[in-house]
Design a protein around this motif. Sequence first.
Motif, PDB file in Angstrom:
ATOM      1  N   UNK A  57       0.925  -1.191   6.362  1.00 25.63           N
ATOM      2  CA  UNK A  57      -0.074  -0.146   6.220  1.00 25.63           C
ATOM      3  C   UNK A  57       0.864   1.393   6.065  1.00 25.63           C
TER       4      UNK A  57
ATOM      5  N   UNK B 160     -10.926  -1.129   5.582  1.00 29.01           N
ATOM      6  CA  UNK B 160     -10.357  -2.451   5.733  1.00 29.01           C
ATOM      7  C   UNK B 160     -11.207  -3.516   5.073  1.00 29.01           C
TER       8      UNK B 160
ATOM      9  N   UNK C 236       2.066   2.865   2.585  1.00 27.32           N
ATOM     10  CA  UNK C 236       1.312   3.847   1.678  1.00 27.32           C
ATOM     11  C   UNK C 236       1.851   5.052   1.944  1.00 27.32           C
ATOM     12  N   UNK C 237       2.313   5.590   3.209  1.00 24.66           N
ATOM     13  CA  UNK C 237       2.334   6.871   3.254  1.00 24.66           C
ATOM     14  C   UNK C 237       4.142   7.313   3.303  1.00 24.66           C
TER      15      UNK C 237
ATOM     16  N   UNK D 296      -6.237   5.459   2.361  1.00 18.94           N
ATOM     17  CA  UNK D 296      -5.796   4.102   3.290  1.00 18.94           C
ATOM     18  C   UNK D 296      -6.642   3.038   2.774  1.00 18.94           C
ATOM     19  N   UNK D 297      -6.612   2.242   1.937  1.00 21.67           N
ATOM     20  CA  UNK D 297      -7.291   1.015   1.835  1.00 21.67           C
ATOM     21  C   UNK D 297      -6.417  -0.271   2.000  1.00 21.67           C
ATOM     22  N   UNK D 298      -6.874  -1.057   2.851  1.00 20.80           N
ATOM     23  CA  UNK D 298      -6.213  -2.367   3.090  1.00 20.80           C
ATOM     24  C   UNK D 298      -6.900  -3.520   3.227  1.00 20.80           C
TER      25      UNK D 298
ATOM     26  N   UNK E 238      -2.518  -5.493   8.495  1.00 18.21           N
ATOM     27  CA  UNK E 238      -2.982  -5.121   7.480  1.00 18.21           C
ATOM     28  C   UNK E 238      -2.262  -5.112   6.227  1.00 18.21           C
ATOM     29  N   UNK E 239      -2.851  -5.263   4.773  1.00 18.28           N
ATOM     30  CA  UNK E 239      -1.713  -5.438   3.880  1.00 18.28           C
ATOM     31  C   UNK E 239      -2.296  -4.170   2.677  1.00 18.28           C
ATOM     32  N   UNK E 240      -1.185  -3.774   2.317  1.00 16.73           N
ATOM     33  CA  UNK E 240      -1.256  -2.464   1.392  1.00 16.73           C
ATOM     34  C   UNK E 240      -1.040  -3.256  -0.035  1.00 16.73           C
ATOM     35  N   UNK E 241      -1.418  -2.713  -1.027  1.00 19.21           N
ATOM     36  CA  UNK E 241      -0.910  -3.158  -2.115  1.00 19.21           C
ATOM     37  C   UNK E 241      -0.601  -2.180  -3.039  1.00 19.21           C
TER      38      UNK E 241
END
Lengths: 383, 432
Positions: free
Chosen positions: B357, A30, B360-361, A55-57, B22-25
Amino acid sequence: MRNTFKILPVLTGDVSGAASALFELGGMTVIHDPSGCNSTYNTHDETRWYSNDSLIYITGLNDVDAITGNDEKFINSTIEAAQELNPKFISLTNSPIPFLNGTDFEGICKIISGRTGITTFHVDTNATGDYISGASKAFEAYVKAFAVSKALRSTDQIRVGIIGATPLDLANPESVKSVASFLADYGFEPVYCLGMDAGLDSDPQDKLTDVDVNLVISSAGIRAAIFMEEKFNIPYVAGFPAEGMKDALAGAVNEAYKSGVSVCAYSNIVRSASDRYIVGEPVVASSIAAGIKRKYDIDIDVIAVTVEGLVPVAEVDAYSCTEDTITEALKSAGAVIADPLYRYVCPADAEFIRLPHLAMSGRLYLKEVPDLCKFDPIKEGLL
Amino acid sequence: MDKRNEIRIKDASFPAPFAAGLEFNAPVHGTWNIVHIGMQFPMAHQIYICADNCMRGVVMTAAEMGMLDRISGVVLSEEEMVSDDITRVTLEGISELLHKFDKLPEAVIVFPVCVHHFLSCDMEYVYSHLEEEFPGVIFMRAFMDPIMQKLHLTPEQTLRRAMLEPVKAKEPDDRQINILGCDMPLDKNSELYSLLTSNGFKVREIFDCRTVESYMDLGAGRLNICNYPTGDHGVKAFSERCDIPYLYLPLAVDYDEIDKELKLMCDTLGIEMPDYQDRRSECDRALSDLKVHLDGAPVAIDYTVHPRPFGIAYLLLSHGINVAKVFADKVTDEEKDVFEKLRKEYPDLVIAATITPGARRIPRNDSDVVAVGQKAAWFCGTKHFVNMVEGGGLFGYEGIIRLAGLIAEAYDTESDTEDIVPRKGLGCVSCI
């Protein structure tokens, strides 16, 4: 004088370095940052992002939360994501504003770990360091979190852990596989490769100390190796199995195993000052230079462009990480082995051998990146 | 369906269907960023003053455009941020940089960053000294301050404003209409463009300005038009400052709204509004043909392809096309009405998040989907997609007909999604 870059890109930063180091280790990273750190990293500095669901946020920090010290959002968001995705660990990294306002990351780690039961650690970045700084701190934090006991020394085959692999230095995935093959070819048992898939155990978390010697293949691994040396008496060898260096590196691993003393495998290969240079990460660049010296008796000086000075370079070499100092260092160069972008700061008449480096040129020359274990500019007639 | 990442529109709230977190890109980068936008100012040089990690993204954007010679940086160290005077560091850094140039750039876009706000940098002091030291250079006051973007202006909005600030009011040219604020050139076959040119007006866009001198002629416009949401702030400010009439005519995909916009423009310019009933019929035919062509194939739309993803969803659904999903993390005010209509008339339409989050999956295995937009393509894992961003310059009825054609083409054609969507700035030069 301020640190200005007129034409060269800056190297990949510490936050991206940390994310890269931890990418394949099954955790959740994070980045406490408003925006930008995520897209910069995954666009330019991460070759695995498209198809590997690591998982990278970012937290998406805004000004009001930063000013009022509202860490609850950060904490709760991280906990919610962890509960949804169940990572093996959580790492928290910093960016300029939380760094300036003194966010208590260690405290936040304790809260998150307490509420989730998931090991949580802080990687001490603030976006002002280079990738080696971030990656080395990340590997160190990971090892500190999970390396718990020293297994009995192997008696028949020397077990080796590979530390410090990230695509930022080894963008061609064949490079790291070749490192593992090198170890096997010389009779060692490569146990794991911390940072990248080398065809070894993909989950090193519980096996970190099941090794007799650590092989530090880039300076990203040096902090973790030093920690393992100090805490578990596991010696390390810094060096990369570049062409011409394989025998020497294998010898150094054997020696470190016998003596228990850590060593830089390339340090005792004496080179004289030259007008030929290799520019890059210190361990890989020094190993390539040492390999060429051993194999062809040609001197090449190293310009190490990272600032992590824990890995020594030879007397004729230098750490140099700003555009001004690199330009000055290369001003009389006759030949340069470097990422293609350094061409901008080389003398026009210098011979230039392209050696793309992801941490410098990102994905611009990705297809040109060689297997570094096989890189031999002399044999290829380039130098 | 995990409501944290996907939700039926009937259950979704406005304007945020998903909880913030949280933010995914996603690895999808066709939309333009501030570097791409800034390069539109003729020969302007961009200078960023920030830490390494922040610098990396912008400088590599320029590198991938083959434009490293138009970007530079002052790298802030930890010590400078903690112990130095940020105003002095910024001023000295920019000054030192400019002294390295053999020939000074005509214009410089300066990008201080988040830390400049937090360390109370006196940017006006910086600019006043720079303008004194380099009197021939135009300094534009941009910011790369994403920490402000959720509650204030985005860096993109600030930049678009800054890029118009050097333009001074000139003697109005009664025939010049400026269309500004968007990265995509307006389709010359659109009704908007045709109406203007057929009535003797000349349309000037930023893409037409090859020199600073030509750029400054924007100050002679009789009317300024903006059709892109993030351009509105800057073009409006420019119009007010130069006393140029201004119209915000967004990229509507609803027939009545299109007519309303065109009518507004005609009234403003005193020209006759054509009857577009035939164009409406052409749109209906194009969409009807598309429905037959797709033969029930599912369609997914994302917010990067067009500022009106829900509007497009409604348009397609109301013509019998099987829209399965809209990828959007929020609903803009401009789309509030159509969002409510969709809730009532197509309650099972799924909204999918792109930054949560869990996004992503989510399995990316809807290869039979025809995606309208790059993000929809990546999230669906399809090779059939409309490769367009930011509305693609499509406008009005012509835009709808073109879009229907692009969707049909995407259905028929496989594209290399993995090669295409990670590239930055669709339409810009890409060296990768």
